[in-house]
Design an enzyme around this catalytic site. Structure first.
Site, PDB file in Angstrom:
ATOM      1  N   LEU A  16      -1.855  10.718  -8.792  1.00 54.94           N
ATOM      2  CA  LEU A  16      -2.805   9.818  -8.137  1.00 54.94           C
ATOM      3  C   LEU A  16      -4.115  10.521  -7.805  1.00 54.94           C
ATOM      4  O   LEU A  16      -4.125  11.626  -7.259  1.00 54.94           O
ATOM      5  CB  LEU A  16      -2.201   9.264  -6.841  1.00 54.94           C
ATOM      6  CG  LEU A  16      -0.959   8.389  -7.030  1.00 54.94           C
ATOM      7  CD1 LEU A  16       0.222   8.991  -6.303  1.00 54.94           C
ATOM      8  CD2 LEU A  16      -1.205   6.979  -6.547  1.00 54.94           C
ATOM      9  N   ASP A  17      -5.203   9.852  -8.134  1.00 56.28           N
ATOM     10  CA  ASP A  17      -6.523  10.268  -7.692  1.00 56.28           C
ATOM     11  C   ASP A  17      -6.620  10.025  -6.184  1.00 56.28           C
ATOM     12  O   ASP A  17      -5.790   9.318  -5.605  1.00 56.28           O
ATOM     13  CB  ASP A  17      -7.569   9.449  -8.457  1.00 56.28           C
ATOM     14  CG  ASP A  17      -8.982   9.739  -8.033  1.00 56.28           C
ATOM     15  OD1 ASP A  17      -9.342  10.922  -7.929  1.00 56.28           O
ATOM     16  OD2 ASP A  17      -9.736   8.775  -7.791  1.00 56.28           O
TER      17      ASP A  17
END
Length: 225
Positions: free
Chosen positions: A10-11
Site C-alpha cells: 500500500l502507498d
C-alpha cells in the site's frame, strides 16, 4: 502444496492518509528557507506521489532556482517537526486494513516518503501494528522510485509477485507494480484521477475504502490460482 499468503502493498499519501496540508505547509517553509516568498499554493494534488526531489524541482522552477538538495533538506526538517502530523487517515481506511489482515493478507507499506516519516505517521494513527513491514525512501537516494522499492520488498520477504497486489492513487504506483509483474489497484479518493489510473493500466479501481478489501483480495487470490 504450499500456498503463499496474499500480500497487499500500500502507498501512503493519497491512499491511506490525506497528507496534502502538511506537505503544503512544509513546501512553503522550504521556499522561505531559501529566501523566496512563496506564491499562493492551494493545491499540490498533481505533484504529490513522486519523490520529494521532483516536487521541489517543480516548485523552484518559477524562481529559476536549482538548489533542489537544499530545498529538500529544509522541507524534511520542517516536515519532521510538524508537517507529518497534519496528515489524516481517510475515513474507513483503518477498518479496511483490519479487514484485509483478518482475511489473511500480509500488509506492507510502499511509499516514496522517507521511511522514518512514514513509520511515525503510522504509529501516530495506531496503524503500524497492522503491517508486516514499512518501506520508503532512505538516505542516499535509495528506494526513491516505486519500481526499485517494490522489488526490494518482494526480495526482502521472498514474496511471489503473482500473490501480491499494489494499491495506490497515482500512476507511479501502477507503473512500479507492473515493472515487477505485480497487479495494481487504483484508489479514487487520493490525488490521482481516474483517467490517470486507467491510462497507467490499473487492473481495477475502487471508489471508497470500504470496497478496498474485497477487490484487493480478489485480485491477489486470482493471481494465485
Amino acid at each position: 502444496m504450499f500456498q503463499p499468503s496474499p500480500a497487499v502493498l500500500l502507498d501512503l499519501d493519497g491512499t491511506l492518509v490525506d497528507s496534502q496540508p502538511g506537505i503544503l505547509s512544509s513546501c512553503q517553509a522550504a521556499l522561505r528557507a531559501l529566501g523566496h516568498v512563496p506564491n499562493e499554493i492551494s493545491d499540490l494534488t498533481s505533484v504529490i506521489g513522486p519523490p520529494i526531489e521532483d516536487v521541489m524541482r517543480f516548485l523552484l522552477e518559477p524562481y529559476r532556482d536549482d538548489r533542489i538538495d537544499e530545498a529538500v533538506q529544509a522541507y524534511r526538517a520542517d516536515y519532521g517537526q510538524s508537517g507529518l502530523f497534519e496528515s489524516l487517515p481517510y475515513p474507513g481506511i483503518h477498518q479496511a486494513l483490519i479487514d484485509m489482515k483478518v482475511s489473511g493478507a500480509q500488509l506492507y507499506l510502499a511509499t516514496s516518503k522517507r521511511r522514518i516519516f512514514a513509520q511515525r505517521i503510522l504509529e501516530h494513527f495506531e496503524l503500524a501494528a497492522l503491517f508486516e513491514g514499512v518501506y520508503g525512501s532512505e538516505p542516499g537516494e535509495t528506494l526513491d522510485q516505486k519500481p526499485e522499492l517494490i522489488s526490494h520488498i518482494i526480495e526482502q520477504h521472498s514474496l511471489t509477485p503473482g500473490s501480491c497486489v499494489m494499491v495506490g492513487d497515482r500512476r507511479f504506483d501502477i507503473a512500479g507494480a507492473h515493472a515487477n509483474n505485480v497487479p495494481a489497484l487504483g484508489v479514487l479518493w487520493g490525488y490521482g484521477t481516474q483517467s490517470e489510473l486507467e491510462a497507467a493500466g490499473a487492473e481495477a479501481l475502487v471508489a471508497e475504502p470500504a470496497a478496498l478489501p474485497a477487490v484487493a483480495m480478489a485480485i491477489a487470490m486470482a493471481e494465485m490460482t
